[in-house]
Design a protein around this motif. Sequence first.
Motif, PDB file in Angstrom:
ATOM      1  N   TYR A 135      -3.969  13.409  -1.975  1.00 51.83           N
ATOM      2  CA  TYR A 135      -4.612  12.432  -1.106  1.00 51.83           C
ATOM      3  C   TYR A 135      -5.796  13.138  -0.453  1.00 51.83           C
ATOM      4  N   PHE A 151      -1.167   6.855   2.418  1.00 46.59           N
ATOM      5  CA  PHE A 151      -0.666   8.209   2.633  1.00 46.59           C
ATOM      6  C   PHE A 151       0.570   8.195   3.530  1.00 46.59           C
ATOM      7  N   GLY A 169      -2.221   8.247  -4.466  1.00 41.80           N
ATOM      8  CA  GLY A 169      -3.093   9.415  -4.584  1.00 41.80           C
ATOM      9  C   GLY A 169      -3.699   9.543  -5.966  1.00 41.80           C
TER      10      GLY A 169
END
Length: 236
Positions: A135, A151, A169
Amino acid sequence: MAIPFDTKPFPLGRFEPCCPAPSSPASQNGFVPCSKHSMPAVLGRKIDLTDPMPTRGSDRHVVVCIGPNGAEWDKAKVEALKGGMVWRLNEKESAWMKEGNRPLPDKEILTTVCDRPEMHANGVDVIFFPDFKIYSSIQPDSLSSSSESSFLSTMKSVWQNPSNRVSGGEEVTADTVILVCTHTMRDKRCGVLGPLIVDEFKRVLKEKNLLKTPNGKGGVEVWGTSHFGGKSQVCR
């Protein structure tokens, strides 16, 4: 990808120096100084050369990329830096548990920082192993807000069960990541010897055309990490 490291054992006894050394007797633990690799004798005499190296049974490794100058390096425990990403994650996890959530027992999450450069000026990159997912540009202060994000959703899933698959991600564009403890403030031995190990990894990998270049894809990355139990770790 197979890493073509040497497979034959080194032709040295366990306590022999790897390079011609000064004529000095071995220490009580078997340490013999080496003229090429600058391990201070005071550290060499403190290293346990007999007991098996400890291992970590973590189900998940979360790595926060703070670069070589991150303020966490000045702390013996990286989570002690108030306002830092690790501190924020711990704060958010505590709040999540106060809401009645409970992680599965006998599961472990290992969180460290590493000197992989920050790719963005306004945030840090966070890598999840063994998924090889990253991320980018996560801002620690944003975690203190009530807003949900991809996230944060991933972190809640990992807190619940560290074995849960990370689906968000982006993919880390490396075949292998080698992490070596270089955390001087936690252990002076790691701070002195860790960078020597990192440099040697990079030298050999570069000779074999395996070290990832800044603009390249694939290959092997080698980074210094904060303390995680007295050993190096290879993620593939």
